[in-house]
Design a protein around this motif. Structure first.
Motif, PDB file in Angstrom:
ATOM      1  N   UNK A  58     -25.277  76.548  29.451  1.00 59.81           N
ATOM      2  CA  UNK A  58     -25.594  75.160  29.118  1.00 59.81           C
ATOM      3  C   UNK A  58     -25.392  74.160  30.227  1.00 59.81           C
ATOM      4  N   UNK A  59     -26.103  74.317  31.328  1.00 57.26           N
ATOM      5  CA  UNK A  59     -26.041  73.316  32.403  1.00 57.26           C
ATOM      6  C   UNK A  59     -27.423  73.241  33.040  1.00 57.26           C
ATOM      7  N   UNK A  60     -28.115  72.111  32.870  1.00 52.87           N
ATOM      8  CA  UNK A  60     -29.500  72.060  33.355  1.00 52.87           C
ATOM      9  C   UNK A  60     -29.581  72.017  34.884  1.00 52.87           C
ATOM     10  N   UNK A 113     -31.533  70.867  38.203  1.00 50.98           N
ATOM     11  CA  UNK A 113     -32.543  69.905  38.646  1.00 50.98           C
ATOM     12  C   UNK A 113     -33.069  70.380  39.998  1.00 50.98           C
ATOM     13  N   UNK A 131     -34.095  60.859  38.914  1.00 51.31           N
ATOM     14  CA  UNK A 131     -33.387  60.130  37.860  1.00 51.31           C
ATOM     15  C   UNK A 131     -34.240  59.039  37.231  1.00 51.31           C
ATOM     16  N   UNK A 160     -34.628  66.774  31.748  1.00 49.27           N
ATOM     17  CA  UNK A 160     -34.306  68.200  31.857  1.00 49.27           C
ATOM     18  C   UNK A 160     -34.891  68.853  30.605  1.00 49.27           C
ATOM     19  N   UNK A 183     -33.410  70.883  28.719  1.00 50.33           N
ATOM     20  CA  UNK A 183     -32.383  70.828  27.676  1.00 50.33           C
ATOM     21  C   UNK A 183     -32.414  69.503  26.919  1.00 50.33           C
ATOM     22  N   UNK A 184     -32.552  68.393  27.661  1.00 51.47           N
ATOM     23  CA  UNK A 184     -32.547  67.104  26.963  1.00 51.47           C
ATOM     24  C   UNK A 184     -33.799  66.952  26.106  1.00 51.47           C
ATOM     25  N   UNK A 187     -22.228  76.086  32.126  1.00 48.91           N
ATOM     26  CA  UNK A 187     -21.475  74.868  31.863  1.00 48.91           C
ATOM     27  C   UNK A 187     -20.015  75.069  32.281  1.00 48.91           C
ATOM     28  N   UNK A 242     -22.222  67.838  28.859  1.00 50.44           N
ATOM     29  CA  UNK A 242     -22.793  68.278  30.136  1.00 50.44           C
ATOM     30  C   UNK A 242     -23.968  69.224  29.974  1.00 50.44           C
ATOM     31  N   UNK A 263     -27.184  68.408  28.567  1.00 56.56           N
ATOM     32  CA  UNK A 263     -28.555  67.897  28.604  1.00 56.56           C
ATOM     33  C   UNK A 263     -28.902  67.135  29.873  1.00 56.56           C
ATOM     34  N   UNK A 264     -27.919  66.559  30.541  1.00 52.69           N
ATOM     35  CA  UNK A 264     -28.208  65.809  31.764  1.00 52.69           C
ATOM     36  C   UNK A 264     -28.803  64.435  31.511  1.00 52.69           C
ATOM     37  N   UNK A 265     -28.897  64.028  30.255  1.00 52.94           N
ATOM     38  CA  UNK A 265     -29.492  62.734  29.935  1.00 52.94           C
ATOM     39  C   UNK A 265     -28.642  61.568  30.414  1.00 52.94           C
ATOM     40  N   UNK A 293     -27.196  61.168  33.191  1.00 56.86           N
ATOM     41  CA  UNK A 293     -26.938  61.185  34.626  1.00 56.86           C
ATOM     42  C   UNK A 293     -27.033  59.801  35.268  1.00 56.86           C
ATOM     43  N   UNK A 294     -26.215  59.629  36.296  1.00 57.72           N
ATOM     44  CA  UNK A 294     -26.163  58.374  37.040  1.00 57.72           C
ATOM     45  C   UNK A 294     -25.974  58.739  38.504  1.00 57.72           C
ATOM     46  N   UNK A 295     -26.249  57.780  39.380  1.00 51.05           N
ATOM     47  CA  UNK A 295     -26.037  58.029  40.801  1.00 51.05           C
ATOM     48  C   UNK A 295     -24.765  57.326  41.250  1.00 51.05           C
ATOM     49  N   UNK A 335     -25.738  62.812  42.132  1.00 48.38           N
ATOM     50  CA  UNK A 335     -26.046  62.627  40.723  1.00 48.38           C
ATOM     51  C   UNK A 335     -24.867  63.170  39.929  1.00 48.38           C
ATOM     52  N   UNK A 386     -23.060  63.669  35.903  1.00 48.31           N
ATOM     53  CA  UNK A 386     -23.247  63.628  34.458  1.00 48.31           C
ATOM     54  C   UNK A 386     -22.050  62.832  33.918  1.00 48.31           C
ATOM     55  N   UNK A 396     -19.241  64.314  31.379  1.00 47.38           N
ATOM     56  CA  UNK A 396     -18.213  65.276  31.797  1.00 47.38           C
ATOM     57  C   UNK A 396     -17.582  64.940  33.151  1.00 47.38           C
ATOM     58  N   UNK A 397     -18.345  64.294  34.029  1.00 45.46           N
ATOM     59  CA  UNK A 397     -17.779  63.914  35.336  1.00 45.46           C
ATOM     60  C   UNK A 397     -17.066  62.580  35.243  1.00 45.46           C
TER      61      UNK A 397
END
Ligand code: FAD
Ligand code: FAD
Ligand code: SF4
Ligand code: SF4
Ligand code: FES
Lengths: 475, 280
Positions: free
Chosen positions: A244-246, A248, A255, A261, A263-264, A406, B220, B222-224, B226-228, B233, B235, B238-239
Motif C-alpha cells: 500500500x504505497x503508490x 509516482x 502534484x 495515483x 490508489x487514490x 507501506x 499513506x 493513496x498519496x492524495x 501530498x504536498x511539497x 513530495x 505524504x 504519515x510524514x
C-alpha cells in the motif's frame, strides 16, 4: 449421461461466457461477465479429458483438484464441485473471476496444446456462484476450540485465507483492518464491474459465521504495535498488509490537480463510491467529456481506464512505455478495455505535466520509446527516442505504475528483517519472519502480485502457525 | 460505532465533542489526528485530537462547520454515534525544551495547536500563545490556553476583542520588543500559516506548521494528501502533519485544496436544502 470419447470431448469448442454488451456496459458499473448458465457449464466441463495426470494443477498456486471439481460439474453435481473447490481455495467465487488463469492453470491444460484450454476459471466461478445463490455458502466443519489466539493484520486475500483456515482448526482469530471495510484490494482496488462487492461481503460473512472476529479502523503500528499484540493477547501474528504505497514517476507537475495515483482514484471510486456522488459524499474529479490518460500496463491501469470511460470520459487512453506484448495486464482485461473504446498508445512515456496558473492539469509532454535489449525482468528495455517529444491535451491522469510497501509496519516493528524495498523477508516454506511468533504473506512479502498467490501464502502460513502455537514455541 | 459522550457549541459553528474511543485515548500524543466517517456513505475527514482522557477512555475533537461533512457532524448531539473513528494517525509533534515557544492558533487552529502547547509547556518551555479569530465569537479555548501558558495574547481582525489585527502583527510586535523566541508553532488557515512563516523567516526562528490537505485513507496508501516541502513530495498523513514552515509550498497546498470546490458546494447545498434535489 453417456460417456464421451476423448476425441468427442476435443471437438466441443470452448464455451463463451455471456457478457454485457460493450456499448451498454461502458455506461454502468455492473459486472461485465455474466457467468455460465448450467448448460454452458456442463458443456464446458465435458471438454475436460480427466487426465490421469492433471498437469493443470501444477499451474495453480493452491493446487486446486481441478480435474475432480470439473468432473463433478460435468455430472451436474454443482454443490459437490463447490465443496471440492473449498478444500483448497477459500475464495473460489473471487479467484474464478480475477485469477490470471491464462498464465496459471489454463496455460498448462493439455487441450491447450492444440485447441483452447478448458475454461477452468469460468467453471470455478460457476460452481462457487451456484453454491452461493442456491444454498448460501455452507459452513465448513470446525475443530474443537484450542484456546489459542492469532492476530491477523490486514483483511486482503492473504489475511482472509489465513483467518479462515485457522478458525477451522479451532483457533480464535482476530483480523485487524486499517480501513472501514474488509477485503483489501478486493474492495478498494478492483472495481465493481469486475468483482461485485456483494460477493466479497458474503465471503467475509461466511468467515464471521465460523467465528472470525474483525476489527476495522485499526491501523496496526498506530493503534497497537505488533509487539503489543503479541505481549497482550495473541500467541502469534500474521501480517498481510499488502503493497500500500503508490509509486509516482517523479516528473515535473506531478502534484497538479488532475494527477491521481491509481490508489487514490480507485479508492475514491470503489471504496468511497464516488461514482454515486452526491448520494455518497466523496467526490472524484469530473471525467465527463474529458481527456483522461492512464499511465501503466497492468490490471490496475486497465481498471482505472475503464472506470474513467464509465465516468463519461470523451477519450480514455492507456499510455505505456513498452509495447502491448509486454503489458502485464490480463488478456481478458485488455480485450474488454478495447471493446469499450479505450485507446492504447504504446511505446510512449511522459516527461512533464503541464498546467494552468492554478495548477489544473491541461496537457502532458510525451516522448516516444523504442525497445532495446532485455532487462532484469526479461522484457525488452524501453529506450527514449531523441526528438520525438510531443504535447497532448489532457484533463485528468492516473499514474498506475505499481506500488511499493507501506512503511508503517517497518517503522513500528524495526526488529524484523526487511529487504531494500521494504518487503518483509520470510522463509517460503513456512512464511516465518525473522521475528518470533510473526508470520507474513501476500503483497507485503512479494511486492504487488496476485490474489491467488496472496491466498496461497496465507494458507502456507496457516500450517506453520498451527504447528508453532500448538506444538512448540521454537523459532 | 463510537458514542458521543458530550457535544456542545463553543463558538459560532465550532463544536466540541467528547467521543468514546478508549484505544485511541490511551495511545495518542500531541499533534496526532483521527479520521472519522459519520455514517454509511459518508466522507472520511481528518480531525485533530484536541485532548484525551485515558481513564475515561475518551478523546476530544473540536470541529468547525465549513462544508457538508463538518456541518453534518456539528448537527450531532450527546448520545448520538459516529460510525468510524480511526487513529491515532500522523506523527506526534516534535517536542523539546526550546526555551521560549510561541503557539499561534487561528480560528479552529487554536484547537489543533492546544495539545501541542500543553506538551511544550510540560517540556519546560516558556510558553506563549497567540490566538486569533475574525471576530470575538471565533476566539476559542482562551481559558484553557490561559491555564497552561505563561502568556496569552488574543487578537481579532475586527478589533471586537483583544488586540485588533492579525496574529502575525502580535508575533511581529513580540519579536520587535526584543523578546527572544526560539520556536513557533502556527496552525490555522493556510494564508495565516504562510504569513507567520514570512514573519519568522528573516529572524531564522524555527517554525512549524500543521498542514491540512484533503485526505482519504490517512495511512499513506493513496498519496492524495501530498504536498511539497523543500524539494521533496511528502505524504502529509504519515510524514506529518507538522512540517518546517519555511520550506512548505503553500501555494500548491492552497490550489490542491480547491480540487473539489465545485462538488463541495453541491454537497453542501443538498445538505442544507434537500428539497432542491427532490424538485429537480
Ligand atoms: C486495481 C488492482 C487490480 C488488480 N487486479 C487483479 C486481478 O485481476 N487478478 C489478480 O490476481 N490480482 C489482481 N490485483 C493484485 C491483487 O489484488 C493483490 O495481489 C492482492 O490483493 C494482495 O493481497 P494481500 O492480502 O497481500 O493485500 P491487500 O489486498 O492489499 O490487503 C491488505 C490489507 O491490509 C490493510 N492494511 C494495510 N496496512 C495495515 C495496518 N498497518 N494495519 C491494519 N491493516 C492494514 C489494507 O488496508 C488492506 O485492506 C490487482 C490489484 C489492484 C490494485
Ligand atoms: C491533519 C488535519 C487535522 C485537522 N483537524 C481539524 C480540526 O481539529 N478541526 C476542524 O474543524 N478541522 C480540522 N481539519 C480540517 C477538516 O478536516 C476539514 O475542514 C474537513 O475535512 C472539511 O470537510 P467538509 O465536508 O465539511 O468540507 P468540504 O465541503 O469538503 O470543504 C470545505 C473546505 O475544506 C477543505 N477540505 C475538504 N476536504 C478536506 C479534507 N478531507 N481534509 C482537509 N480539508 C478539507 C477544502 O479545501 C474546502 O476549502 C483538519 C485537517 C487535517 C488535514
Ligand atoms: S485458483 Fe486460479 S489458478 Fe487455481 S485453478 Fe482457480 S483460476 Fe486456476
Ligand atoms: S489438463 Fe485440462 S483436460 Fe486435463 S484434467 Fe486439467 S483441465 Fe482437464
Ligand atoms: S491520505 Fe492517503 S496517503 Fe495520506
Amino acid at each position: 449421461m453417456e460417456e464421451l470419447t476423448n476425441k468427442e470431448r476435443m471437438q466441443i469448442p470452448r464455451q463463451k461466457m455471456p457478457e454485457q454488451d460493450p456499448e451498454k456496459r461502458k455506461k454502468n458499473f455492473k459486472e461485465v461477465n455474466l457467468g455460465f448458465t448450467e448448460e454452458l457449464a456442463i458443456k464446458e466441463a465435458m471438454r475436460c479429458l480427466q487426465c490421469p495426470k492433471p498437469v493443470c494443477i501444477s499451474g495453480c498456486p493452491v493446487d486446486i483438484k481441478i480435474d475432480e471439481f470439473i468432473g463433478l460439474i460435468a455430472q451436474g453435481d454443482f454443490l459437490g464441485a463447490a465443496a471440492k473447490l473449498k478444500e483448497d481455495n477459500a475464495l473460489p467465487a473471487i479467484c474464478g473471476r480475477v485469477c490470471p488463469q491464462e498464465e496459471q492453470c489454463e496455460i498448462k491444460c493439455v487441450i491447450g496444446k492444440k485447441n483452447d484450454p478448458v475454461a477452468i476459471g469460468r467453471l470455478e466461478r460457476f460452481a462457487a456462484d451456484y453454491e452461493r445463490e442456491h444454498t448460501g455458502i455452507r459452513k465448513p466443519e470446525i475443530k474443537a476450540k484450542t484456546g489459542k489466539k492469532v492476530a491477523i493484520v490486514g483483511s486482503g486475500p492473504a489475511g482472509l485465507s489465513c483467518a479462515g483456515d485457522l478458525a477451522k482448526m479451532g483457533h480464535d482469530v482476530t483480523v485487524f483492518e486499517a480501513l472501514h471495510e474488509l477485503g483489501g484490494v478486493l474492495v478498494y482496488g478492483i472495481p465493481e464491474f469486475r468483482l461485485p462487492k456483494e460477493i466479497v461481503r458474503i465471503e467475509i460473512e461466511s468467515l464471521k459465521d465460523i467465528g472470525v472476529e474483525f476489527k476495522t479502523n485499526s491501523v496496526i503500528g498506530f493503534s497497537d504495535t505488533i509487539d503489543e499484540l503479541l505481549e497482550n493477547e495473541y500467541d502469534a501474528a500474521f501480517i498481510g498488509v499488502g503493497a500500500g504505497l503508490p509509486n509516482f514517476m517523479r516528473i515535473p507537475g506531478e502534484n497538479m490537480i488532475g494527477v491521481y495515483s491509481a490508489n487514490e482514484f480507485l479508492t475514491r471510486v470503489n471504496l468511497m463510491k464516488a461514482y454515486k456522488f452526491p448520494e455518497y459524499d466523496t467526490p472524484v474529479l469530473n471525467c465527463k467529456d474529458k481527456n483522461v490518460a492512464v499511465f501503466g500496463g497492468g490490471n490496475t491501469a486497465m481498471d482505472a481506464v475503464r472506470i474513467s470511460k464509465r465516468l463519461g470520459a470523451k477519450n480514455s487512453y492507456i499510455i505505456y512505455r513498452r509495447s502491448e506484448v509486454e503489458m502485464p495486464a490480463r488478456i481478458e482485461e485488455v480485450h474488454h478495455a478495447k471493446e469499450e473504446g479505450i485507446e492504447f498508445i504504446m511505446l510512449t512515456n511522459p516527461l512533464e505535466f503541464i498546467g494552468d496558473e492554478e495548477d489544473w492539469l491541461k496537457a502532458v509532454k510525451l516522448q516516444k520509446m523504442e525497445l532495446g535489449e532485455p532487462d532484469d525482468s526479461g522484457r525488452r528495455r524501453p529506450i527514449p527516442i531523441e526528438g520525438s517529444e510531443y504535447v497532448m491535451d489532457l484533463d485528468m491522469t492516473v499514474i498506475a505504475i505499481g506500488n511499493g510497501s507501506n512503511p508503517i509496519i517497518q517503522k513500528t516493528t524495526p526488529d524484523m528483517e526487511y529487504n531494500k524495498w521494504g518487503n518483509i523477508v520470510v522463509d517460503e516454506e513456512t512464511m516465518k519472519t525473522s521475528k518470533k511468533g510473526v508470520f507474513a504473506g501476500g503483497d507485503i512479502v512479494t511486492g504487488g502480485a496476485t490474489v491467488i498467490l496472496a491466498m496461497g501464502a496465507g494458507r502456507v502460513a496457516t500450517k506453520a502457525i498451527d504447528e508453532y502455537i500448538m506444538n512448540s514455541s521454537e523459532w | 460505532m463510537q458514542k458521543i459522550i458530550f457535544a456542545e457549541f463553543i463558538a459560532t459553528d465550532i463544536k466540541k465533542f467528547v467521543i468514546e474511543a478508549p484505544k485511541i485515548a490511551g495511545k495518542r500524543k500531541a499533534g496526532q489526528f483521527v479520521i472519522i466517517r459519520i455514517k454509511e456513505g459518508g466522507e472520511r475527514i481528518p480531525l485533530t485530537i484536541a485532548d484525551s482522557d485515558s481513564d475515561k477512555g475518551t478523546i476530544t475533537i473540536i470541529v468547525q462547520g465549513i462544508g457538508k461533512t463538518t456541518k453534518e457532524l456539528n448537527s450531532l448531539k450527546t448520545g448520538d454515534t459516529i460510525m468510524d473513528v480511526v487513529g491515532p494517525l500522523g506523527k506526534p509533534s516534535h517536542i523539546e525544551n526550546f526555551g521560549t515557544a510561541v503557539s499561534i492558533g487561528g480560528g479552529v487552529g487554536t484547537a489543533i495547536a492546544f495539545p501541542t502547547a500543553v506538551a511544550l509547556k510540560e517540556a519546560g518551555n516558556y510558553t506563549i500563545s497567540i490566538i486569533g479569530g475574525r471576530t470575538k465569537e471565533l476566539v476559542i479555548l482562551e481559558d484553557e490556553m490561559r491555564e497552561i501558558c505563561d502568556e496569552v495574547h488574543v487578537t481579532t481582525d475586527d478589533g471586537s476583542y483583544g488586540e485588533k489585527g492579525f496574529v502575525t502583527k502580535k508575533l511581529q510586535d513580540l519579536i520587535d520588543s526584543g523578546k527572544k523566541i526560539d520556536f513557533v508553532l502556527a496552525i490555522g488557515p493556510i494564508p495565516m500559516m504562510k504569513a507567520v512563516a514570512d514573519v519568522t523567516r528573516p529572524h531564522g526562528i524555527q517554525t512549524v506548521v500543521s498542514l491540512n490537505p484533503i485526505m482519504v485513507d490517512g495511512t499513506g496508501m493513496c498519496g492524495g494528501c501530498r504536498a511539497t516541502v523543500g524539494d521533496k513530495t511528502v505524504f502529509v498523513c504519515v510524514d506529518g502533519p507538522e512540517f518546517d514552515a519555511h520550506k512548505v509550498d503553500f501555494n500548491e497546498l492552497v490550489n490542491r485544496n480547491k480540487s473539489y470546490e465545485f462538488f463541495e458546494k453541491e454537497s453542501l447545498e443538498e445538505f442544507e436544502c434537500p428539497s432542491k434535489k427532490a424538485s429537480n
